[in-house]
Design an enzyme around this catalytic site. Structure first.
Site, PDB file in Angstrom:
ATOM      1  N   ASN A   8      39.354  45.244  31.123  1.00  0.00           N
ATOM      2  CA  ASN A   8      38.800  46.008  32.242  1.00  0.00           C
ATOM      3  C   ASN A   8      38.075  47.214  31.648  1.00  0.00           C
ATOM      4  OD1 ASN A   8      38.232  47.399  34.562  1.00  0.00           O
ATOM      5  ND2 ASN A   8      40.351  48.018  34.980  1.00  0.00           N
ATOM      6  N   TRP A   9      36.764  47.125  31.632  1.00  0.00           N
ATOM      7  CA  TRP A   9      35.979  48.207  31.013  1.00  0.00           C
ATOM      8  C   TRP A   9      35.904  49.462  31.869  1.00  0.00           C
ATOM      9  CZ3 TRP A   9      30.795  46.005  28.612  1.00  0.00           C
ATOM     10  CH2 TRP A   9      31.123  45.167  27.534  1.00  0.00           C
ATOM     11  N   LYS A  10      36.266  49.326  33.133  1.00  0.00           N
ATOM     12  CA  LYS A  10      36.113  50.459  34.070  1.00  0.00           C
ATOM     13  C   LYS A  10      34.665  50.977  34.008  1.00  0.00           C
ATOM     14  CE  LYS A  10      40.994  51.274  33.577  1.00  0.00           C
ATOM     15  NZ  LYS A  10      42.120  52.179  33.658  1.00  0.00           N
ATOM     16  N   HIS A  88      42.732  47.714  42.365  1.00  0.00           N
ATOM     17  CA  HIS A  88      43.086  48.477  41.163  1.00  0.00           C
ATOM     18  C   HIS A  88      43.476  49.902  41.563  1.00  0.00           C
ATOM     19  CE1 HIS A  88      42.830  50.541  37.328  1.00  0.00           C
ATOM     20  NE2 HIS A  88      42.988  49.353  36.779  1.00  0.00           N
ATOM     21  N   GLU A 158      50.586  46.791  37.752  1.00  0.00           N
ATOM     22  CA  GLU A 158      50.106  47.939  36.979  1.00  0.00           C
ATOM     23  C   GLU A 158      50.729  49.214  37.524  1.00  0.00           C
ATOM     24  OE1 GLU A 158      46.159  47.280  34.648  1.00  0.00           O
ATOM     25  OE2 GLU A 158      45.771  48.182  36.584  1.00  0.00           O
TER      26      GLU A 158
END
Ligand code: PGA
Length: 248
Positions: A8-10, A88, A158
């Site tokens: 997940n590169w955000k 998220h 998460e």
């Protein structure tokens, strides 16, 4: 079930950095796990031309189109991604995204036959107050309200307090604790759907995953994959995680 390693590169990387990154994964072919990348939406078309790994979008609007300035719909990016990330904690925190919106996004993504990665986690306060199970159950069941099957849905646990967002107090959960939470999530899924459906649903962990701990998480029976933020940004570091999982 096939394990999943997801990056997940955000909100990171320019176009040249994206090209450079995938030039280093060019020859990678997953053997025993699914390697997948959640990218900033603008990089999806470029990445699609550079890698055969599945790609995912980090967020979508729950409508197909409309007067929603600044938003991106799945209809616009559907050719470039096979996965959709929903719920998220970054979005829940910064964009004040609710479980009801998450639910709408799941239903939309199902309409497009996309794979869905639903993130749930407890906040630091909820953990301190002993409300982890209650918080997770509420998030899970609201997000899945009137979602009648779990086909193409993966859940990612998460915990907010484990995500490496620059807060020095944020530390990874222990593999043993995560295993217990995952067993519990599976039990809730079995109650809501069926044992078979629950057993076939991948449950991933995310939060400060590094090359030092990745394999320890995946050794647990109910941890079916990992969602990696920070440590996925550097291609060498991310490859080290792959190697630690005996995938290279
Ligand atoms: P992290 O992020 O690996 O940097 O903790 C995980 C995530 O937020 O998806």
């Amino acid at each position: 079930m096939q394990k999943i390693l997801a990056a997940n590169w955000k909100m990171h990387k320019t176009l040249p950095e994206t090209v450079d990154y995938f030039s280093r994964f060019e020859k990678y072919h997953a053997k025993t796990l699914t390697l997948l990348f959640f990218l900033p939406v603008i990089h999806l078309p470029t990445a699609k031309s550079l890698t055969s790994c599945p790609l995912g979008v980090q967020n979508i609007h729950h409508e197909d189109e409309g007067a929603f300035t600044g938003e991106t719909s799945l209809k616009m990016v559907k050719e470039y991604c096979s996965w959709v990330l929903v719920g998220h904690s970054d979005r829940r925190t910064y964009a004040k995204e609710t479980d009801m919106e998450v639910n709408k996004k799941i239903k939309l993504a199902k309409r497009y036959s996309k794979n869905i990665m639903l993130c749930i986690g407890e906040t630091t306060l909820e953990k301190k107050m002993g409300q982890t199970q209650q918080a997770l159950k509420q998030r899970l069941l609201t997000a899945l309200d009137t979602v009648y099957d779990l086909m193409n849905i993966a859940i990612t646990y998460e915990p907010y307090w484990a995500i490496s967002n620059g807060n020095p107090e944020h530390k990874p959960a222990t593999p043993e604790d995560v295993e217990q939470v995952h067993q519990w999530i599976r039990m809730i899924l079995a109650e809501r759907y069926s044992q078979e459906t629950a057993d076939n649903c991948p449950i991933l962990y995310g939060g400060s995953v590094r090359k030092e701990n990745a394999a320890l998480f995946l050794k647990q029976a109910n941890i079916n994959g990992l969602l990696v933020g920070n440590a996925s940004l550097n291609p060498d570091e991310f490859k080290d995680i792959l190697k630690s999982l005996k995938e290279h």
